[in-house]
Design a protein around this motif. Structure first.
Motif, PDB file in Angstrom:
ATOM      1  N   ASP A  39     -33.774  28.445  21.070  1.00  0.00           N
ATOM      2  CA  ASP A  39     -35.147  28.084  21.108  1.00  0.00           C
ATOM      3  C   ASP A  39     -35.353  26.656  20.630  1.00  0.00           C
ATOM      4  N   GLY A  40     -35.041  27.199  19.446  1.00  0.00           N
ATOM      5  CA  GLY A  40     -35.710  26.163  17.856  1.00  0.00           C
ATOM      6  C   GLY A  40     -35.061  24.844  18.187  1.00  0.00           C
ATOM      7  N   ILE A  41     -33.254  24.928  18.036  1.00  0.00           N
ATOM      8  CA  ILE A  41     -33.315  23.528  18.056  1.00  0.00           C
ATOM      9  C   ILE A  41     -32.227  23.490  19.241  1.00  0.00           C
ATOM     10  N   ASN A  42     -32.199  24.449  19.784  1.00  0.00           N
ATOM     11  CA  ASN A  42     -31.519  23.596  21.508  1.00  0.00           C
ATOM     12  C   ASN A  42     -30.191  23.956  21.320  1.00  0.00           C
ATOM     13  N   HIS A  43     -29.762  24.576  20.888  1.00  0.00           N
ATOM     14  CA  HIS A  43     -28.124  24.837  20.995  1.00  0.00           C
ATOM     15  C   HIS A  43     -28.005  25.624  20.803  1.00  0.00           C
ATOM     16  N   ALA A  44     -26.256  26.107  20.845  1.00  0.00           N
ATOM     17  CA  ALA A  44     -25.855  27.174  21.143  1.00  0.00           C
ATOM     18  C   ALA A  44     -25.527  28.347  19.513  1.00  0.00           C
ATOM     19  N   VAL A  45     -26.475  29.376  19.557  1.00  0.00           N
ATOM     20  CA  VAL A  45     -25.468  30.082  18.382  1.00  0.00           C
ATOM     21  C   VAL A  45     -24.786  30.612  18.368  1.00  0.00           C
ATOM     22  N   SER A  46     -24.519  31.039  17.912  1.00  0.00           N
ATOM     23  CA  SER A  46     -23.206  32.702  17.691  1.00  0.00           C
ATOM     24  C   SER A  46     -23.656  32.793  16.613  1.00  0.00           C
ATOM     25  N   LEU A  47     -23.280  34.962  16.880  1.00  0.00           N
ATOM     26  CA  LEU A  47     -23.028  35.399  15.293  1.00  0.00           C
ATOM     27  C   LEU A  47     -21.780  36.593  15.284  1.00  0.00           C
ATOM     28  N   VAL A  83     -16.514  37.051  16.947  1.00  0.00           N
ATOM     29  CA  VAL A  83     -18.057  36.273  18.185  1.00  0.00           C
ATOM     30  C   VAL A  83     -18.397  37.689  18.502  1.00  0.00           C
ATOM     31  N   VAL A  84     -19.541  38.130  17.889  1.00  0.00           N
ATOM     32  CA  VAL A  84     -20.462  39.210  18.587  1.00  0.00           C
ATOM     33  C   VAL A  84     -21.897  39.121  19.224  1.00  0.00           C
ATOM     34  N   ARG A  85     -21.927  38.027  19.377  1.00  0.00           N
ATOM     35  CA  ARG A  85     -23.502  37.687  20.275  1.00  0.00           C
ATOM     36  C   ARG A  85     -23.209  36.331  20.101  1.00  0.00           C
ATOM     37  N   LEU A  86     -23.382  35.763  21.319  1.00  0.00           N
ATOM     38  CA  LEU A  86     -23.496  34.273  21.865  1.00  0.00           C
ATOM     39  C   LEU A  86     -24.671  33.385  22.574  1.00  0.00           C
ATOM     40  N   GLU A  87     -25.647  32.786  22.050  1.00  0.00           N
ATOM     41  CA  GLU A  87     -27.036  32.487  22.524  1.00  0.00           C
ATOM     42  C   GLU A  87     -26.845  31.141  23.535  1.00  0.00           C
ATOM     43  N   GLU A  88     -26.926  31.021  24.452  1.00  0.00           N
ATOM     44  CA  GLU A  88     -26.597  30.027  25.354  1.00  0.00           C
ATOM     45  C   GLU A  88     -27.536  29.035  24.662  1.00  0.00           C
TER      46      GLU A  88
END
Length: 268
Positions: free
Chosen positions: A98-106, A116-121
C-alpha cells in the motif's frame, strides 16, 4: 491407561508412499517408490491411483514418474504460512504494498528453491509471471539472488549442482552466469543488503528483494517489491529501496535478529 483412537489402516499404509516421495525430494518410478515404502509395486499402484485422483501426487505422462501433486503443495503452503516468520511478515508486506503502490511478494526456501507463499497486488494492474506457489530462478531473479547471497555457500553450490536454478520462473539457459560473474553479483547483493533486477528477467518490470533473518542469522524469507519500469525507481537510495529495507529489518528484529545491516548510500 489411555485408549488409542481408532484409525484407518489402509490410509496409514498408503501414507508410507507419500513419506517415501517426500524423503526423496524428486520424482520417482513406481518400482523405486514401492521399494522405499516397503511394499510390492502391485500393492502400491492402487494407492497411487487414488492419491492422483485427489491431487496428492501426479504422474508425468512422458517419464511415468510420480511426484508431489497440487493438493500436497497447497497443504505445504498452508503449513508454511503458519510459521511465525510468515505470520509476522504477512501484514507488513500488505502495508508495504500500500505504501509504495507496487506488488510485494513473500518467498521462502522450499523443496525446489525460492517459493512464493504470499503476493500482495497494488491498486494498478501489473503483468507479473508469478503466483503463490511459483518457484523462481535462483540466480536470474532478485528474489533468488537475495537467497543465494545470504545462504551458506555450500547450500548454494548444492542447489546449483542439482539444477534448482533451472526450475524457476525467470530462468534463461542462454545466460547462465559464469562463476566469477556470479561471485561478483552476489557480493554486491551482500554489500547493498538488497538484490535488484532491472527489466530482467521480466521485460518492463523492475524489482528489489531483501532478506529477512531469524534469531540465528539465517535467511528466514525474502521480501520482493516489483513494478513497471516507468514508475518503479531502481535507485539504491530510492524511497522504494528504503521502504523495503525498513520492512525487512523490522521483521528481522521481531524474529530476534539483533543486527540490521546498514546499506552503503549511493546516488542513482
Amino acid at each position: 491407561m489411555t485408549r488409542e483412537s481408532r484409525g484407518i489402516q489402509s490410509i496409514e499404509v498408503g501414507g508410507e508412499l507419500l513419506r517415501a516421495l517426500a524423503r526423496s525430494g524428486e520424482p520417482m518410478m513406481l518400482r523405486d517408490l514401492a521399494r522405499e515404502a516397503g511394499m510390492p509395486p502391485a500393492k502400491a499402484h492402487p494407492y497411487l491411483v487414488s492419491f492422483s485422483r485427489i491431487g496428492l501426487i501426479e504422474q508425468d505422462e512422458t517419464t511415468g514418474r510420480y511426484e508431489i501433486g497440487a493438493l500436497a503443495l497447497e497443504l505445504g503452503l498452508i503449513s508454511l504460512r503458519r510459521l511465525s516468520a510468515v505470520r509476522i511478515a504477512t501484514p507488513r508486506i500488505a502495508s508495504l504494498a500500500d505504501g509504495i503502490n507496487h506488488a510485494v511478494s513473500l518467498s521462502v526456501w522450499g523443496t525446489h528453491g525460492p517459493t512464493v507463499v504470499r503476493l500482495e497486488e497494488p491498486s494498478h494492474p501489473v503483468h507479473i509471471a508469478m503466483r503463490v506457489g511459483s518457484v523462481v530462478a535462483l540466480l536470474e531473479t532478485a528474489t533468488g539472488r537475495a537467497f543465494a547471497a545470504f545462504m551458506p555457500p555450500n547450500a548454494v553450490k548444492t542447489a546449483l549442482d542439482s539444477g534448482l536454478d533451472r526450475l524457476g520462473v525467470g530462468y534463461n539457459p542462454k545466460r547462465a552466469p559464469a562463476s566469477a560473474k556470479t561471485t561478483e553479483m552476489l557480493a554486491e547483493v551482500r554489500s547493498r543488503g538488497l538484490a535488484r533486477a532491472i527489466g530482467d528477467p521480466l521485460p518492463g518490470v523492475n524489482a528489489f528483494a531483501a532478506p529477512v533473518f531469524d534469531h540465528a542469522g539465517h535467511v528466514a524469507l525474502v521480501i520482493t517489491a516489483m513494478g513497471p519500469e516507468g514508475t518503479f525507481d531502481v535507485g539504491w537510495d530510492s524511497a522504494i529501496a528504503a521502504a523495503l529495507r525498513g520492512c525487512a529489518g523490522e521483521i528481522s528484529r521481531q524474529l530476534g535478529h539483533g543486527t540490521v545491516q546498514e546499506p552503503r548510500p549511493e546516488s542513482r
